[in-house]
Design an enzyme around this catalytic site. Structure first.
Site, short mmCIF file in Angstrom:
data_model
loop_
_atom_site.label_atom_id
_atom_site.label_comp_id
_atom_site.label_asym_id
_atom_site.label_seq_id
_atom_site.Cartn_x
_atom_site.Cartn_y
_atom_site.Cartn_z
N LYS A 22 0.85 -1.20 0.00
CA LYS A 22 0.00 0.00 0.00
C LYS A 22 0.89 1.25 0.00
CE LYS A 22 -1.65 1.59 4.04
NZ LYS A 22 -1.38 3.01 4.36
N ASN A 23 1.90 1.26 0.87
CA ASN A 23 2.69 2.48 1.06
C ASN A 23 3.70 2.74 -0.04
OD1 ASN A 23 1.19 2.93 3.28
ND2 ASN A 23 2.76 2.42 4.77
N ARG A 91 -4.87 10.94 4.52
CA ARG A 91 -3.72 11.81 4.75
C ARG A 91 -2.66 11.66 3.68
NH1 ARG A 91 -0.13 11.69 6.58
NH2 ARG A 91 0.65 13.77 6.85
N CYS A 115 -4.84 12.45 12.36
CA CYS A 115 -5.59 11.18 12.42
C CYS A 115 -5.37 10.62 13.83
CB CYS A 115 -5.10 10.23 11.34
SG CYS A 115 -3.41 9.74 11.60
N ARG A 120 -0.43 15.09 12.27
CA ARG A 120 0.36 14.68 11.10
C ARG A 120 0.84 15.93 10.36
NH1 ARG A 120 -0.97 9.35 9.86
NH2 ARG A 120 0.91 9.31 8.59
N PRO A 121 1.86 16.62 10.93
CA PRO A 121 2.32 17.88 10.32
C PRO A 121 2.91 17.65 8.92
CG PRO A 121 3.88 17.12 11.96
CD PRO A 121 2.69 16.20 12.05
N VAL A 122 2.97 18.71 8.12
CA VAL A 122 3.58 18.63 6.79
C VAL A 122 4.65 19.72 6.63
CG1 VAL A 122 1.64 17.49 5.63
CG2 VAL A 122 1.71 20.01 5.78
N ASP A 123 5.12 20.25 7.77
CA ASP A 123 6.10 21.35 7.68
C ASP A 123 7.35 20.97 6.88
OD1 ASP A 123 6.31 19.62 10.08
OD2 ASP A 123 8.19 20.69 10.37
N LEU A 124 7.77 19.72 6.97
CA LEU A 124 8.98 19.31 6.24
C LEU A 124 8.71 19.24 4.73
CD1 LEU A 124 10.16 16.55 8.74
CD2 LEU A 124 11.12 18.86 8.46
N ASP A 307 4.83 0.91 12.13
CA ASP A 307 3.63 0.26 11.59
C ASP A 307 3.49 -1.19 12.07
OD1 ASP A 307 3.59 1.91 8.33
OD2 ASP A 307 3.10 2.57 10.36
N ILE A 329 8.05 7.37 16.85
CA ILE A 329 7.62 8.06 15.62
C ILE A 329 6.29 8.77 15.83
CG2 ILE A 329 7.18 7.79 13.14
CD1 ILE A 329 10.01 6.90 13.88
N ARG A 399 -8.88 -0.37 4.67
CA ARG A 399 -8.07 0.69 4.04
C ARG A 399 -6.71 0.15 3.64
NH1 ARG A 399 -6.60 5.38 7.48
NH2 ARG A 399 -5.26 5.56 5.67
#
Ligand code: EPZ
Length: 420
Positions: A22-23, A91, A115, A120-124, A307, A329, A399
């Site tokens: 999936k990933n 996400r 979630c 779940r930041p996206v700053d990077l 995970d 994490i 999912r």
């Protein structure tokens, strides 16, 4: 809505095939936006997340056909906006940011929500787009990226306070393939799924070195062409089934799997005294009633994967010893603990460390699925427990696991999927 009814205690045995990752599938499907030519992606698992990414590509203007595990795309003309109602459900939709920025030099992508496993930041991701020369604004829940003057290669460190970022590395790598000049990503995520994406991009004509390590070098090209690619096996699905096979039964064998992608997980089993045998594309696991407890900490690849944390909490319940697992994490990623305790699990949560006293019998109970991996861990606990465990909100499992119940039934588990 559906629920799973797991009748515990039935020994598992036999063999199953592991599905595509999936990933890996999600960023690779997003990467097809980088070319106007047709791409064929094989071994894409039939999951609601991958089906959702196929829908996103379509809504962005790509022609997309899906025939079981094969997805064919042609993104001749694409829109530059991925609105909230498209992005909010998953996400991982954030991984269209890099391809849209690389291809169109201008895009607006809705900020994905958090979630249950945490913020779940996206700053990077945004730091990476800015480093490539884009003007990035976050306004009204939207990420507005403007690189009309083009993207320019850069040197950037993508390490965050919780280590490297998988999708952040993917986004910067994808955008950098069409930047002018060379981009060096330090502190890159080294996950096999990042390497698989890079291998697909290279087939599209990208110039990338070092994927799979923490330093990736991308030399920008003018444009990318169509390509065909087969997605790698899903190492987390494989790890989940290995825990099932280690919990009870006569042992199971997984086929179509790459043991090299699971070294830290296989080492953890061996450290507990749980026998593992591998060939180049299979793994066999057997329970050991005298298995020893473990002390694990989740880390970015090649460390023990976050995970697999919830699934190893279920394994610890089966081992007559004390085990600890520390989550670095996503420190809040313990939604499964309260549910396992409803089944009688002896788990004590101290900050981001779970201490599990295993070997005591679990008793089936109705439990609530929450995030993808926690839900799978509840199925595992249900297999171990006596009596019946009902797992509600099954959509969490669907999912990310292709026919999890069917595969477990093929291994001898007594499981029913019924309407709520
Ligand atoms: C990927 O998510 C996976 N999802 C997750 O799997 C996995 O848990 C995660 O990597 C870690 O391995 C997909 O690949 C689709 P990150 P991603 O960016 O890329 C922080 C599953 O169950 N961070 O590597 O979104 C973040 O908060 C899913 O299949 C920032 O601080 O995760 C986290 O603490 C769940 N700023 C850490 O980095 C950023 O800009 C790692 O997150 C981005 C991330």
């Amino acid at each position: 809505m559906e629920k799973l009814i797991v009748h515990g205690g039935t020994p598992l045995k036999g063999r199953i095939n592991v599905s595509g990752s999936k990933n890996s599938s999600l960023p690779i499907l997003a990467a097809t936006l980088l070319t106007k030519e047709s791409c064929t992606i094989r071994n894409v698992p039939d999951l609601s997340d991958t089906n959702y990414m196929v829908r996103i590509l379509g809504e962005l203007g790509a022609d997309v056909e899906r025939a079981s595990g094969v997805v064919i795309t042609k993104a001749e003309k694409i829109k530059s906006t991925a609105p909230y109602d498209l992005v909010r459900k998953m996400r991982a939709s954030i991984c269209v940011l890099g391809p849209l920025t690389g291809r169109l030099k201008r895009c607006v992508v809705s900020l994905p929500g958090g979630c249950v496993i945490g913020d779940r930041p996206v700053d990077l991701h945004l730091k990476g787009m800015e480093a490539l020369g884009a003007i990035v604004k976050v306004d009204g829940g939207d990420i507005d990226v403007n690189a009309r003057k083009g993207l320019k290669g850069c040197e950037i460190n993508l390490m965050g306070k919780h280590g490297s970022t998988v999708l952040g590395t993917d986004n910067v790598m994808m955008a950098a393939t069409l930047a002018k000049g060379t981009t060096i990503i330090q502190g890159a995520a080294a996950e096999p799924e990042v390497e698989d994406l890079a291998n697909f991009l290279i087939k599209m004509g990208a110039k990338i070195e070092g994927a799979g390590t923490h330093r990736i070098v991308i030399e920008g090209v003018k444009e990318l062409h169509g390509a065909e690619h087969k997605v790698i096996p899903d190492r987390i699905e494989a790890g989940t089934f290995l825990v099932a096979g280690a919990i009870l039964g006569e042992g199971i064998t997984l086929r179509r799997v790459n043991p090299d992608h699971l070294r830290s997980v296989l080492d953890a089993f061996k450290h507990c005294g749980i026998p593992i045998e591998t060939t180049k594309d299979s793994i066999t696991v057997r329970p050991n009633p005298k298995a020893r407890g473990f002390d694990l900490t989740t880390l970015p690849y090649p460390g023990f994967p976050t995970d697999m944390q919830a699934q190893f909490c279920a394994l610890a319940c089966a081992i007559p010893d004390t085990s600890t697992i520390t989550e670095t994490i996503f420190p809040q990623r313990f939604m499964h603990v309260a549910e396992m305790k409803r089944m009688g699990a002896n788990i004590d949560l101290q900050g981001a460390t779970a201490r599990i006293r295993g070997g005591e019998p679990l008793k089936g109970a109705p439990v609530m699925a929450s995030d993808l991996r926690a839900s799978a861990a509840l199925v595992l606990a249900g297999l171990l427990a006596s009596g019946t465990t009902e797992i509600h909100r099954l959509y969490h499992i669907d999912r990310g696991y292709e026919h999890l119940d069917d595969k477990l039934i093929a291994l001898g588990a007594n499981i029913e999927r019924v309407q709520e």
